[in-house]
Motif scaffolding. Structure first.
Motif, PDB file in Angstrom:
ATOM      1  N   GLU A 105       0.811  -1.220   0.000  1.00  0.00           N
ATOM      2  CA  GLU A 105       0.000   0.000   0.000  1.00  0.00           C
ATOM      3  C   GLU A 105       0.845   1.271   0.000  1.00  0.00           C
ATOM      4  O   GLU A 105       0.324   2.374  -0.228  1.00  0.00           O
ATOM      5  CB  GLU A 105      -0.912   0.016   1.232  1.00  0.00           C
ATOM      6  N   VAL A 106       2.133   1.139   0.223  1.00  0.00           N
ATOM      7  CA  VAL A 106       3.029   2.293   0.297  1.00  0.00           C
ATOM      8  C   VAL A 106       3.647   2.563  -1.069  1.00  0.00           C
ATOM      9  O   VAL A 106       4.115   1.637  -1.746  1.00  0.00           O
ATOM     10  CB  VAL A 106       4.130   2.050   1.345  1.00  0.00           C
ATOM     11  N   ALA A 107       3.642   3.827  -1.492  1.00  0.00           N
ATOM     12  CA  ALA A 107       4.246   4.217  -2.762  1.00  0.00           C
ATOM     13  C   ALA A 107       5.595   4.869  -2.514  1.00  0.00           C
ATOM     14  O   ALA A 107       5.747   5.674  -1.590  1.00  0.00           O
ATOM     15  CB  ALA A 107       3.336   5.181  -3.512  1.00  0.00           C
ATOM     16  N   VAL A 108       6.572   4.517  -3.327  1.00  0.00           N
ATOM     17  CA  VAL A 108       7.864   5.199  -3.302  1.00  0.00           C
ATOM     18  C   VAL A 108       7.780   6.329  -4.324  1.00  0.00           C
ATOM     19  O   VAL A 108       7.803   6.093  -5.527  1.00  0.00           O
ATOM     20  CB  VAL A 108       9.020   4.245  -3.644  1.00  0.00           C
ATOM     21  N   THR A 109       7.653   7.561  -3.855  1.00  0.00           N
ATOM     22  CA  THR A 109       7.468   8.678  -4.781  1.00  0.00           C
ATOM     23  C   THR A 109       8.773   9.140  -5.410  1.00  0.00           C
ATOM     24  O   THR A 109       8.770   9.687  -6.518  1.00  0.00           O
ATOM     25  CB  THR A 109       6.804   9.877  -4.084  1.00  0.00           C
ATOM     26  N   GLY A 110       9.885   8.933  -4.720  1.00  0.00           N
ATOM     27  CA  GLY A 110      11.166   9.345  -5.269  1.00  0.00           C
ATOM     28  C   GLY A 110      12.295   8.670  -4.527  1.00  0.00           C
ATOM     29  O   GLY A 110      12.162   8.329  -3.351  1.00  0.00           O
ATOM     30  N   ALA A 111      13.410   8.462  -5.219  1.00  0.00           N
ATOM     31  CA  ALA A 111      14.561   7.811  -4.594  1.00  0.00           C
ATOM     32  C   ALA A 111      15.841   8.305  -5.245  1.00  0.00           C
ATOM     33  O   ALA A 111      15.879   8.629  -6.435  1.00  0.00           O
ATOM     34  CB  ALA A 111      14.458   6.295  -4.722  1.00  0.00           C
ATOM     35  N   GLY A 112      16.885   8.378  -4.453  1.00  0.00           N
ATOM     36  CA  GLY A 112      18.175   8.801  -4.962  1.00  0.00           C
ATOM     37  C   GLY A 112      19.052   9.298  -3.840  1.00  0.00           C
ATOM     38  O   GLY A 112      18.720   9.182  -2.663  1.00  0.00           O
ATOM     39  N   LYS A 113      20.161   9.888  -4.211  1.00  0.00           N
ATOM     40  CA  LYS A 113      21.096  10.398  -3.230  1.00  0.00           C
ATOM     41  C   LYS A 113      20.612  11.711  -2.610  1.00  0.00           C
ATOM     42  O   LYS A 113      20.802  11.963  -1.427  1.00  0.00           O
ATOM     43  CB  LYS A 113      22.464  10.598  -3.877  1.00  0.00           C
ATOM     44  N   ARG A 114      19.913  12.553  -3.419  1.00  0.00           N
ATOM     45  CA  ARG A 114      19.596  13.912  -2.971  1.00  0.00           C
ATOM     46  C   ARG A 114      18.113  14.245  -2.998  1.00  0.00           C
ATOM     47  O   ARG A 114      17.665  15.140  -2.299  1.00  0.00           O
ATOM     48  CB  ARG A 114      20.349  14.920  -3.842  1.00  0.00           C
ATOM     49  N   ILE A 115      17.317  13.597  -3.795  1.00  0.00           N
ATOM     50  CA  ILE A 115      15.936  14.009  -4.020  1.00  0.00           C
ATOM     51  C   ILE A 115      15.020  13.661  -2.850  1.00  0.00           C
ATOM     52  O   ILE A 115      15.147  12.607  -2.224  1.00  0.00           O
ATOM     53  CB  ILE A 115      15.382  13.363  -5.320  1.00  0.00           C
ATOM     54  N   GLU A 116      14.119  14.580  -2.545  1.00  0.00           N
ATOM     55  CA  GLU A 116      12.964  14.306  -1.692  1.00  0.00           C
ATOM     56  C   GLU A 116      11.747  14.818  -2.453  1.00  0.00           C
ATOM     57  O   GLU A 116      11.760  15.948  -2.961  1.00  0.00           O
ATOM     58  CB  GLU A 116      13.098  15.010  -0.343  1.00  0.00           C
ATOM     59  N   LEU A 117      10.698  14.001  -2.538  1.00  0.00           N
ATOM     60  CA  LEU A 117       9.564  14.315  -3.396  1.00  0.00           C
ATOM     61  C   LEU A 117       8.262  14.137  -2.624  1.00  0.00           C
ATOM     62  O   LEU A 117       7.997  13.050  -2.096  1.00  0.00           O
ATOM     63  CB  LEU A 117       9.587  13.418  -4.635  1.00  0.00           C
ATOM     64  N   TYR A 118       7.474  15.200  -2.579  1.00  0.00           N
ATOM     65  CA  TYR A 118       6.235  15.216  -1.806  1.00  0.00           C
ATOM     66  C   TYR A 118       5.085  15.693  -2.688  1.00  0.00           C
ATOM     67  O   TYR A 118       5.238  16.641  -3.475  1.00  0.00           O
ATOM     68  CB  TYR A 118       6.358  16.182  -0.622  1.00  0.00           C
ATOM     69  N   LYS A 119       3.906  15.071  -2.532  1.00  0.00           N
ATOM     70  CA  LYS A 119       2.735  15.520  -3.273  1.00  0.00           C
ATOM     71  C   LYS A 119       1.475  15.053  -2.569  1.00  0.00           C
ATOM     72  O   LYS A 119       1.452  14.001  -1.937  1.00  0.00           O
ATOM     73  CB  LYS A 119       2.766  15.018  -4.714  1.00  0.00           C
ATOM     74  N   GLU A 120       0.430  15.871  -2.704  1.00  0.00           N
ATOM     75  CA  GLU A 120      -0.846  15.559  -2.062  1.00  0.00           C
ATOM     76  C   GLU A 120      -1.978  16.303  -2.764  1.00  0.00           C
ATOM     77  O   GLU A 120      -1.751  17.263  -3.513  1.00  0.00           O
ATOM     78  CB  GLU A 120      -0.843  15.946  -0.585  1.00  0.00           C
TER      79      GLU A 120
END
Length: 295
Positions: A105-120
């Motif tokens: 049920e959990v989505a990985v919205t972004g991944a990497g060394k530096r990125i943080e990604l939020y949306k609603e």
């Protein structure tokens, strides 16, 4: 409709202000997209550590269970409905596999060394406030305000979309061949999780760069392979890019100074930036890739 914004800082002294500036730009674009909003910020990374932004679930509980299951160090920062898990880079594939099995049920919205990604779902000002965008620092970031004209108003359909390490995309426009292209990308092993055509565009760039293309080359290839109309703003670990289709029917404006490069769907979103009165302000040309990178 939709509104897109981006800010790439050349002057490192401005990095503590990145989130506040980006939040202001997003709020101005509210009437272009009041249904939902999202943003990606590129902050400092640590050697050997991958950051995964998760949407849904109890981040603290997931982090604790993950650490026990894989016997690894997991650091967790919770921000409203999202959580950022910092894990050893070498274990990222194992972490993703565990999440898919234990918490589908959990989505990985972004991944990497530096990125943080939020949306609603919600007004851009409210979404930015929920995640504390104004207090975030970093080198660059992109954002999107959505007016859902062709699909339901859901968090999954909100932008940005991230389909590769430290890569994300926001899009204003519409693609007509995204269904057939999605099938090709899936066969090539690229993960596409929603029906949104913008995620297909992001995945297309991931595919091209995986095959050896530079970001500029991937964008230019899209002029031949992507049918429809589009303005893309793209973030990578070290860079920021803008591309419009050959017709360029969607509004776009850019501003560049010695301190930053900024993009917005309308100039009014740029009006509050420092030094804007002295900036070179221009409309990006059709079918041209604009790319800025730090090295």
């Amino acid at each position: 409709m939709c509104g897109i914004v981006g800010l790439f800082l050349k002057d490192r002294a401005l990095e503590p202000q990145l989130g506040g500036l980006l939040a202001g730009m997003l709020e101005v674009m509210t009437d272009r997209g009041p249904d939902s909003a999202g943003f990606a910020v590129y902050s400092d990374g640590a050697a050997g550590i991958a950051k995964l932004t998760l949407r849904g679930g109890d981040g603290e509980a997931i982090g604790a269970a993950l650490a026990g299951a894989l016997a690894i160090q997991v650091d967790v920062r919770t921000k409203d409905s999202h959580a950022v898990l910092s894990v050893p880079s070498a274990q990222e594939d194992a972490v993703r596999a565990w999440l898919a099995e234990a918490h589908p049920e959990v989505a990985v919205t972004g991944a990497g060394k530096r990125i943080e990604l939020y949306k609603e779902v919600g007004l851009p000002k409210d979404v930015a406030g929920r995640f504390g965008l104004a207090g975030m620092s970093g080198s660059h970031g992109i954002g999107h305000t959505r007016m859902a004209t062709e699909s339901a108003v859901t968090t999954a359909g909100a932008h940005p979309f991230s389909t590769g390490p430290d890569q994300c995309l926001v899009h204003n426009g519409s693609l007509s061949n995204h269904a057939s292209l999605r099938r090709t990308l899936v066969r090539e092993g690229i993960r596409v999780e929603t029906e949104n055509d913008s995620e297909v565009a992001a995945a297309y760039l991931t595919w091209k760069m995986r095959e050896g293309a530079t970001l500029t080359e991937a964008l230019e290839a899209g002029l031949e392979d992507l049918d429809g109309f589009f303005t893309f703003v793209v973030g990578t670990e070290n860079g920021f890019a803008v591309m419009r289709d050959p017709i360029s029917c969607k509004p776009a404006v850019m501003a560049e100074t010695d301190a930053y490069v900024a993009f917005a769907s309308e100039y009014r979103a740029l009006a509050g930036l420092p030094g804007i009165a002295e900036a070179q302000v221009f409309e990006p040309e059709p079918a041209r890739a604009y790319v800025w990178e730090r090295h």
